[in-house]
Design a protein around this motif. Structure first.
Motif, mmCIF file in Angstrom:
data_model
loop_
_atom_site.group_PDB
_atom_site.id
_atom_site.type_symbol
_atom_site.label_atom_id
_atom_site.label_comp_id
_atom_site.label_asym_id
_atom_site.label_seq_id
_atom_site.Cartn_x
_atom_site.Cartn_y
_atom_site.Cartn_z
ATOM 1 N N PRO A 98 14.160 3.118 6.242
ATOM 2 C CA PRO A 98 12.915 1.878 6.656
ATOM 3 C C PRO A 98 11.946 1.589 5.595
ATOM 4 O O PRO A 98 11.784 2.185 4.377
ATOM 5 C CB PRO A 98 12.272 3.096 7.340
ATOM 6 N N LYS A 99 11.716 0.353 5.465
ATOM 7 C CA LYS A 99 10.816 -0.343 4.698
ATOM 8 C C LYS A 99 9.783 0.584 4.284
ATOM 9 O O LYS A 99 9.114 0.923 3.069
ATOM 10 C CB LYS A 99 10.276 -1.769 5.028
ATOM 11 N N ASN A 100 8.976 1.111 5.271
ATOM 12 C CA ASN A 100 7.849 2.010 5.184
ATOM 13 C C ASN A 100 8.035 3.346 4.525
ATOM 14 O O ASN A 100 7.045 4.082 4.165
ATOM 15 C CB ASN A 100 7.080 2.143 6.553
ATOM 16 N N SER A 101 9.197 3.503 4.350
ATOM 17 C CA SER A 101 9.192 4.757 3.539
ATOM 18 C C SER A 101 9.378 4.589 2.009
ATOM 19 O O SER A 101 9.236 5.705 1.389
ATOM 20 C CB SER A 101 11.000 5.441 3.948
ATOM 21 N N SER A 102 9.011 3.506 1.374
ATOM 22 C CA SER A 102 8.897 3.129 0.117
ATOM 23 C C SER A 102 7.315 3.582 -0.420
ATOM 24 O O SER A 102 6.431 3.109 0.423
ATOM 25 C CB SER A 102 9.221 1.803 -0.217
ATOM 26 N N SER A 103 7.150 4.200 -1.571
ATOM 27 C CA SER A 103 5.816 4.401 -1.722
ATOM 28 C C SER A 103 4.902 3.172 -2.133
ATOM 29 O O SER A 103 3.913 3.382 -2.200
ATOM 30 C CB SER A 103 5.866 5.558 -2.936
ATOM 31 N N VAL A 104 5.654 2.465 -2.492
ATOM 32 C CA VAL A 104 4.760 0.999 -3.008
ATOM 33 C C VAL A 104 4.023 0.164 -1.860
ATOM 34 O O VAL A 104 3.270 -0.396 -1.917
ATOM 35 C CB VAL A 104 5.756 0.128 -3.673
ATOM 36 N N ARG A 105 4.555 0.710 -0.652
ATOM 37 C CA ARG A 105 4.065 -0.088 0.439
ATOM 38 C C ARG A 105 2.580 0.888 0.968
ATOM 39 O O ARG A 105 1.808 0.258 1.932
ATOM 40 C CB ARG A 105 4.937 -0.032 1.812
ATOM 41 N N LEU A 106 2.214 1.840 0.337
ATOM 42 C CA LEU A 106 1.093 2.414 0.657
ATOM 43 C C LEU A 106 -0.136 2.039 -0.095
ATOM 44 O O LEU A 106 0.122 1.215 -1.161
ATOM 45 C CB LEU A 106 1.153 3.868 0.080
ATOM 46 N N LYS A 107 -1.169 1.927 0.437
ATOM 47 C CA LYS A 107 -2.447 1.239 0.051
ATOM 48 C C LYS A 107 -3.329 2.373 -0.056
ATOM 49 O O LYS A 107 -3.790 3.038 0.993
ATOM 50 C CB LYS A 107 -2.987 0.190 0.882
ATOM 51 N N ASN A 108 -4.292 2.387 -1.209
ATOM 52 C CA ASN A 108 -5.281 3.402 -1.055
ATOM 53 C C ASN A 108 -6.295 2.934 -0.365
ATOM 54 O O ASN A 108 -6.879 1.787 -0.362
ATOM 55 C CB ASN A 108 -5.915 3.453 -2.592
ATOM 56 N N ARG A 109 -6.737 3.738 0.715
ATOM 57 C CA ARG A 109 -7.916 3.494 1.634
ATOM 58 C C ARG A 109 -8.856 4.657 1.834
ATOM 59 O O ARG A 109 -8.304 5.726 1.639
ATOM 60 C CB ARG A 109 -7.148 3.315 3.037
ATOM 61 N N CYS A 110 -9.988 4.264 2.307
ATOM 62 C CA CYS A 110 -11.035 5.380 2.231
ATOM 63 C C CYS A 110 -10.572 6.273 3.701
ATOM 64 O O CYS A 110 -10.022 5.560 4.681
ATOM 65 C CB CYS A 110 -12.554 4.815 2.672
ATOM 66 N N GLN A 111 -10.717 7.728 3.337
ATOM 67 C CA GLN A 111 -10.164 8.308 4.364
ATOM 68 C C GLN A 111 -11.083 8.412 5.524
ATOM 69 O O GLN A 111 -10.707 8.879 6.717
ATOM 70 C CB GLN A 111 -10.085 10.044 3.818
ATOM 71 N N LEU A 112 -12.191 8.002 5.397
ATOM 72 C CA LEU A 112 -13.235 7.935 6.518
ATOM 73 C C LEU A 112 -13.430 6.586 7.512
ATOM 74 O O LEU A 112 -13.344 6.644 8.591
ATOM 75 C CB LEU A 112 -14.618 8.468 5.983
ATOM 76 N N SER A 113 -13.591 5.527 6.676
ATOM 77 C CA SER A 113 -13.804 4.460 7.226
ATOM 78 C C SER A 113 -12.570 3.585 7.304
ATOM 79 O O SER A 113 -12.448 2.532 7.973
ATOM 80 C CB SER A 113 -14.836 3.755 6.332
ATOM 81 N N GLY A 114 -11.607 3.760 6.427
ATOM 82 C CA GLY A 114 -10.453 2.826 6.098
ATOM 83 C C GLY A 114 -10.654 1.619 5.328
ATOM 84 O O GLY A 114 -9.515 0.842 5.302
ATOM 85 N N ARG A 115 -11.710 1.562 4.746
ATOM 86 C CA ARG A 115 -11.861 0.253 3.909
ATOM 87 C C ARG A 115 -10.687 0.349 2.564
ATOM 88 O O ARG A 115 -10.832 1.479 2.053
ATOM 89 C CB ARG A 115 -13.322 0.562 3.070
ATOM 90 N N PRO A 116 -10.057 -0.875 2.203
ATOM 91 C CA PRO A 116 -9.073 -0.788 1.290
ATOM 92 C C PRO A 116 -9.768 -1.255 0.005
ATOM 93 O O PRO A 116 -9.214 -0.875 -1.241
ATOM 94 C CB PRO A 116 -8.328 -1.827 1.641
ATOM 95 N N LYS A 117 -10.886 -1.565 -0.246
ATOM 96 C CA LYS A 117 -11.638 -1.975 -1.451
ATOM 97 C C LYS A 117 -12.540 -1.080 -1.813
ATOM 98 O O LYS A 117 -13.333 -0.614 -0.974
ATOM 99 C CB LYS A 117 -12.100 -3.613 -1.228
ATOM 100 N N GLY A 118 -12.867 -0.996 -3.244
ATOM 101 C CA GLY A 118 -14.020 -0.087 -3.659
ATOM 102 C C GLY A 118 -13.520 1.489 -3.487
ATOM 103 O O GLY A 118 -14.352 2.154 -3.367
ATOM 104 N N TYR A 119 -12.332 1.647 -3.730
ATOM 105 C CA TYR A 119 -11.713 3.036 -3.295
ATOM 106 C C TYR A 119 -12.124 3.830 -4.737
ATOM 107 O O TYR A 119 -11.643 3.567 -5.699
ATOM 108 C CB TYR A 119 -10.021 2.896 -3.183
ATOM 109 N N MET A 120 -12.465 5.080 -4.476
ATOM 110 C CA MET A 120 -12.694 5.872 -5.485
ATOM 111 C C MET A 120 -11.715 6.977 -5.274
ATOM 112 O O MET A 120 -11.923 7.878 -4.629
ATOM 113 C CB MET A 120 -13.995 6.692 -5.415
#
Length: 89
Positions: A40-62
């Motif tokens: 499956p395409k989603n089994s590739s680790s490059v498809r992951l995006k750093n997202r906030c664990q609480l809000s899901g915000r993709p930008k400004g991730y610490m």
């Protein structure tokens, strides 16, 4: 705040990456690219995006805290993150 469907999709990708990690590594080491394409395409680790664990915000991730800057600021000012305080001089 991100939509629940976007956060659910991210969680699904994280599960699939963990599930197929060993198999993907073995296929890469063996050089079996055609078998790798069948996974499956989603089994590739490059498809992951750093997202906030609480809000899901993709930008400004610490990365150290796993949350976005906005959530971090709210939690820090509320005293919910140990050892973090507002700077003043």
């Amino acid at each position: 705040m991100a939509k629940e469907s976007v956060k659910a999709r991210q969680r699904k990708r994280e599960r699939m990456v963990a599930q197929f990690a060993e198999k993907r590594a073995a296929l890469k080491a063996a050089g079996e690219w055609s078998a790798l394409d069948q996974l499956p395409k989603n089994s590739s680790s490059v498809r992951l995006k750093n997202r906030c664990q609480l809000s899901g915000r993709p930008k400004g991730y610490m990365r150290y805290f796993g949350i976005s800057r906005v959530t971090f600021r709210d939690m820090a000012l509320a005293g919910k993150i140990p050892g973090v305080k507002k700077a003043s001089w």
